[in-house]
Write an enzyme that holds these catalytic residues in place. Sequence first.
Site, PDB file in Angstrom:
ATOM      1  N   GLN A   1       0.824  -1.197   0.000  1.00 21.74           N
ATOM      2  CA  GLN A   1       0.000   0.000   0.000  1.00 21.74           C
ATOM      3  C   GLN A   1       0.865   1.257   0.000  1.00 21.74           C
ATOM      4  O   GLN A   1       0.355   2.358  -0.043  1.00 21.74           O
ATOM      5  CB  GLN A   1      -0.891   0.033   1.263  1.00 21.74           C
TER       6      GLN A   1
ATOM      7  N   PHE B   1      -5.827  -4.202   3.380  1.00 22.21           N
ATOM      8  CA  PHE B   1      -6.554  -4.001   4.639  1.00 22.21           C
ATOM      9  C   PHE B   1      -5.683  -3.413   5.736  1.00 22.21           C
ATOM     10  O   PHE B   1      -5.962  -3.613   6.915  1.00 22.21           O
ATOM     11  CB  PHE B   1      -7.223  -5.305   5.092  1.00 22.21           C
TER      12      PHE B   1
ATOM     13  N   GLU C   1       0.549  -1.701   4.685  1.00 23.21           N
ATOM     14  CA  GLU C   1       0.856  -0.267   4.789  1.00 23.21           C
ATOM     15  C   GLU C   1       2.314  -0.093   5.213  1.00 23.21           C
ATOM     16  O   GLU C   1       3.075   0.609   4.570  1.00 23.21           O
ATOM     17  CB  GLU C   1      -0.085   0.416   5.779  1.00 23.21           C
TER      18      GLU C   1
ATOM     19  N   ARG D   1      -5.678   7.486  16.989  1.00 23.87           N
ATOM     20  CA  ARG D   1      -6.990   7.357  16.346  1.00 23.87           C
ATOM     21  C   ARG D   1      -7.985   6.683  17.279  1.00 23.87           C
ATOM     22  O   ARG D   1      -9.164   7.037  17.301  1.00 23.87           O
ATOM     23  CB  ARG D   1      -6.896   6.614  15.005  1.00 23.87           C
TER      24      ARG D   1
ATOM     25  N   ARG E   1      -7.855  -1.789   8.685  1.00 28.47           N
ATOM     26  CA  ARG E   1      -9.122  -1.083   8.421  1.00 28.47           C
ATOM     27  C   ARG E   1      -9.761  -0.477   9.691  1.00 28.47           C
ATOM     28  O   ARG E   1     -10.320  -1.213  10.507  1.00 28.47           O
ATOM     29  CB  ARG E   1     -10.080  -2.068   7.772  1.00 28.47           C
TER      30      ARG E   1
ATOM     31  N   PHE F   1      -7.932   1.354  11.868  1.00 29.00           N
ATOM     32  CA  PHE F   1      -6.694   1.907  12.415  1.00 29.00           C
ATOM     33  C   PHE F   1      -6.855   2.402  13.859  1.00 29.00           C
ATOM     34  O   PHE F   1      -6.518   3.524  14.178  1.00 29.00           O
ATOM     35  CB  PHE F   1      -6.271   3.067  11.489  1.00 29.00           C
TER      36      PHE F   1
ATOM     37  N   ALA G   1      -5.965   5.219   5.551  1.00 27.25           N
ATOM     38  CA  ALA G   1      -6.836   6.196   6.215  1.00 27.25           C
ATOM     39  C   ALA G   1      -8.040   6.539   5.318  1.00 27.25           C
ATOM     40  O   ALA G   1      -8.623   7.625   5.458  1.00 27.25           O
ATOM     41  CB  ALA G   1      -6.056   7.451   6.599  1.00 27.25           C
TER      42      ALA G   1
ATOM     43  N   GLU H   1     -12.751   2.596   5.249  1.00 26.73           N
ATOM     44  CA  GLU H   1     -12.725   2.041   6.598  1.00 26.73           C
ATOM     45  C   GLU H   1     -14.015   2.182   7.404  1.00 26.73           C
ATOM     46  O   GLU H   1     -14.373   1.275   8.151  1.00 26.73           O
ATOM     47  CB  GLU H   1     -11.590   2.696   7.400  1.00 26.73           C
TER      48      GLU H   1
HETATM   49  N1  MTE Z   1     -11.211  -3.009   0.053  1.00 27.62           N
HETATM   50  C1  MTE Z   1     -10.641  -4.069  -0.556  1.00 27.62           C
HETATM   51  N2  MTE Z   1     -11.341  -4.734  -1.487  1.00 27.62           N
HETATM   52  N3  MTE Z   1      -9.372  -4.483  -0.243  1.00 27.62           N
HETATM   53  C2  MTE Z   1      -8.634  -3.833   0.726  1.00 27.62           C
HETATM   54  O1  MTE Z   1      -7.500  -4.217   0.992  1.00 27.62           O
HETATM   55  N4  MTE Z   1      -8.552  -2.003   2.360  1.00 27.62           N
HETATM   56  C3  MTE Z   1      -9.325  -1.098   3.217  1.00 27.62           C
HETATM   57  C4  MTE Z   1     -10.360  -0.342   2.398  1.00 27.62           C
HETATM   58  N5  MTE Z   1     -11.112  -1.252   1.570  1.00 27.62           N
HETATM   59  C5  MTE Z   1      -9.224  -2.708   1.390  1.00 27.62           C
HETATM   60  C6  MTE Z   1     -10.523  -2.320   1.002  1.00 27.62           C
HETATM   61  C7  MTE Z   1      -8.501  -0.120   3.926  1.00 27.62           C
HETATM   62  S1  MTE Z   1      -7.733  -0.594   5.329  1.00 27.62           S
HETATM   63  C8  MTE Z   1      -8.370   1.162   3.486  1.00 27.62           C
HETATM   64  S2  MTE Z   1      -7.486   2.301   4.365  1.00 27.62           S
HETATM   65  C9  MTE Z   1      -8.972   1.621   2.226  1.00 27.62           C
HETATM   66  O2  MTE Z   1      -9.666   0.578   1.572  1.00 27.62           O
HETATM   67  C10 MTE Z   1      -7.864   2.135   1.332  1.00 27.62           C
HETATM   68  O3  MTE Z   1      -8.315   2.522   0.101  1.00 27.62           O
HETATM   69  P1  MTE Z   1      -9.037   3.928  -0.189  1.00 27.62           P
HETATM   70  O4  MTE Z   1      -8.328   4.962   0.637  1.00 27.62           O
HETATM   71  O5  MTE Z   1      -8.868   4.102  -1.631  1.00 27.62           O
HETATM   72  O6  MTE Z   1     -10.443   3.753   0.261  1.00 27.62           O
HETATM   73  N1  LUZ Z   2      -2.988   7.876  10.475  1.00 30.03           N
HETATM   74  C1  LUZ Z   2      -4.228   7.481  10.196  1.00 30.03           C
HETATM   75  C2  LUZ Z   2      -1.901   7.274  10.002  1.00 30.03           C
HETATM   76  O1  LUZ Z   2      -5.174   8.084  10.670  1.00 30.03           O
HETATM   77  N2  LUZ Z   2      -4.394   6.447   9.394  1.00 30.03           N
HETATM   78  C3  LUZ Z   2      -3.370   5.770   8.853  1.00 30.03           C
HETATM   79  O2  LUZ Z   2      -3.586   4.812   8.137  1.00 30.03           O
HETATM   80  C4  LUZ Z   2      -2.044   6.198   9.164  1.00 30.03           C
HETATM   81  N3  LUZ Z   2      -0.963   5.586   8.674  1.00 30.03           N
HETATM   82  C5  LUZ Z   2       0.255   6.004   8.995  1.00 30.03           C
HETATM   83  C6  LUZ Z   2       0.375   7.078   9.851  1.00 30.03           C
HETATM   84  N4  LUZ Z   2      -0.690   7.696  10.325  1.00 30.03           N
HETATM   85 MO1  MOS Z   3      -6.158   1.219   6.038  1.00 29.41          MO
HETATM   86  S1  MOS Z   3      -5.925   0.420   7.880  1.00 29.41           S
HETATM   87  O1  MOS Z   3      -5.751   2.812   6.634  1.00 29.41           O
HETATM   88  O2  MOS Z   3      -4.720   0.680   5.313  1.00 29.41           O
END
Ligand code: MTE
Ligand code: LUZ
Ligand code: MOS
Length: 772
Positions: free
Chosen positions: A207, A238, A242, A320, A352, A354, A521, A724
């Site tokens: 990511q 997910f 990251e 968070r 997801r 966080f 995020a 998320e």
């Molecule tokens: N959806 C799918 N299909 N696969 C993933 O890995 N990750 C989640 C969410 N939805 C994820 C997902 C997480 S943890 C985040 S932070 C966001 O997607 C990241 O993508 P976005 O910022 O484009 O929504």
């Molecule tokens: N803060 C946050 C973060 O709110 N979401 C995140 O995914 C993150 N990742 C790295 C550092 N700060």
């Molecule tokens: Mo999502 S936990 O911010 O990759």
Amino acid sequence: PTVGASLPHESALLHVAGRAHYTDDIPEPVGTLHAALGLSPVAHGRLTGIDLDLLRAQPGVVAVFTAADIPGPNDCGPIIHDDPILADGVLRYLGQPVFVVVAREREQARRAAALAKSAIQFEALKPVLCLRDAHKAGDWVLPPMHLARSQQPGDAALGVAQAMATAPHRLQGSFSVGGQEQFYLEGQISFALPQDDGGLHIHCSTQHPSEMQALVAHALKLANHQVQVSCRRMGGGFGGKESQSALFACAAALAARRLGVPVKLRLDRDDDFLITGRRHGFEFDWAVGFDDAGHLLALEVSLLGDAGHSADLSAPVLTRAICHVDNAYWLPEVSMHGYLPRTNRQSNTAFRGFGGPQGALITEIVIDHVARALQLDTLAVRRANWYGTQSHNTTPYGQVVTDNVIEPLTYELASSSDYARRRSAIAQFNATSPVLKKGLALTPVKFGISFNVNHFNQAGALVHVYLDGSVLVNHGGTEMGQGLNTKVAQVVAHELGLPMARVRCSATDTSKVANTSATAASTGADLNGKAAQNAARQIKDRLAAHLAAQWQVPAQDLRFEGGQVVAPDGRQIGFEALVSQAYVARVQLWSDGFYATPGLHWDRQTLTGRPFYYFAYGAACAEVLLDTLTGEWQLARADLLHDVGRSLNPAIDIGQIEGGFVQGMGWLTTEELVWHPTSGKLLSHAPSTYKIPTANDVPAALHTRLFNNANVEDSIHRSKAVGEPPLLLGFAVLLALRDAVAACGPAGAQPPLSAPATPEALLRAVDAVRAP
Ligand code: MTE
Ligand code: LUZ
Ligand code: MOS
């Protein structure tokens, strides 16, 4: 129209046909070698030696690397530099990588790595495996965080204590919630290819390509410009990719650099479980003061987040969590104490939500206790505590909530899900059903959108318009199945007035957009959508200026739509024809774009400021049927109503909402992590023992709708982030299960039920509320 249309995911056909290429599908050049990691067999120990001869003698083995072979710092920590790539001196957890073995075949490398038990020499030390023990010893990976807010003048913590002391009713308790494995279907993988000039090209399922680039360069003593990281797509991240894709990127890069040949490192699922961290489990101690109507007059919470052996992203995760204890509620008097005890386990990381889900859950549990103590309907008590719209709308961390829609949203869901009628029908059912019990809950979500580390809220994009009028978009975000590339392509197509078929997003690559933030995020579309829009607008403006001069019309009167550029007087020209003309006139047909979220500020010392650009809202209503003899249960029906602002793509958003809900439900019910109590080995390290939800766990009656609500902030087309927040919709299932368990006891019974609410935990809770 492209923006706002339910267009299919850009790779939908490839996904369902099994033709989408993931990192492991990239053809391997002749001579590619395969790496595997040798893992620490103990949770805590002093590393005294490694029998390299034994490992080198194994069939197919070409080389073995240890910490001593890393040219630069042995570190792949994302913020704090306390994360070794390979163990050096100390063994910190069972499963920690100690050496990299490289062989001709992947199977050979894995067989040699499996000899770690005999090859690694160590003196065992006593492991710390209990969060509470580590906390008592004051051993934290990072300093504690405290935040108190009171309406009384003077010391806030004192004010909260006073409000607690004078409240008409008080309750206190403890609650724990388990961690959660990301269980991305594509495991961690990196494929490193040495370049002729000493550089490296790394294909990595991550990511955060820019951070992989920086950490590899750092460890190998290369300049960032010598390391290129690419990711076309992930089979899920997910949060698990990251920061924690770094160890594998660094290990593969180390081997490739030392051997001068391509090296691939693809983890087996069990190793992925043993090496990487997950969602932080939390232990909470809470106390609440309240009145007869259930108003939360004072709340004190201490949060122990299970960091594991190192800091990783635990600081922003705990931040968070603290910033979500309020969830949707006005907490006039609140004090919070956050701690990150160090244990000899995997280092926990992003997942997801966080930390947000953990923080918000504790207050839902507290409210559930308050409602049961007062024998009031849980939704009535929730409603009594909503944030206001004109007053009672400042969060504990000082941000004013200006976009609150929680009352109309939950009202709409309570009506559409027929909450009141089902509540009384369930009471009647339970009164005459001794074995099967039903439970119902309606829970709200308010989730802050932006990275709480301020400077991560930026993004870049690069848009190329080719001479045939087709458009290639590159941006800093990564595609993990969430549909980011589809949304960004929609934004660019909309801007240039083109059909989707004319716009394509290419792989994320550090050589195209530099210094990107993690796709995390939930900000992917907010940030990269705006950056790509900014790039497309510049090209559009140049094209418009060119045409305006020719046609003698004001540039701003030209409309780009349906593949044409149209003037007010009806004259029009095809996009492709205009592009050809503009090229001959030497107009630049590609552009970069940039975006930084405005208005954010955050003080890490006082935990106050405006960390979030806006909030996303939602609510879920769940009904469960519990068998009190076996602890088995079914989700009979779920109704979800979620705020995605003005949706960029309703089909994708509904997919995110339903996926998030089911993933949240899995976290709180079936997904249980079990470590051996003395050895510290993670016992639930495969799908045989770790149960994620399946298609069969999705209720037949699942009603998902979008709440109509344009973003009050100037986000990309007034949409809202969706990645998320819906995970928190899963709370409704846990609270419905609490409701069903409570129905087994006398009025006012408080089910002693933590999460995950496995069948075993449910049976114990049923027994406890039934006991006289
Ligand atoms: N959806 C799918 N299909 N696969 C993933 O890995 N990750 C989640 C969410 N939805 C994820 C997902 C997480 S943890 C985040 S932070 C966001 O997607 C990241 O993508 P976005 O910022 O484009 O929504
Ligand atoms: N803060 C946050 C973060 O709110 N979401 C995140 O995914 C993150 N990742 C790295 C550092 N700060
Ligand atoms: Mo999502 S936990 O911010 O990759």
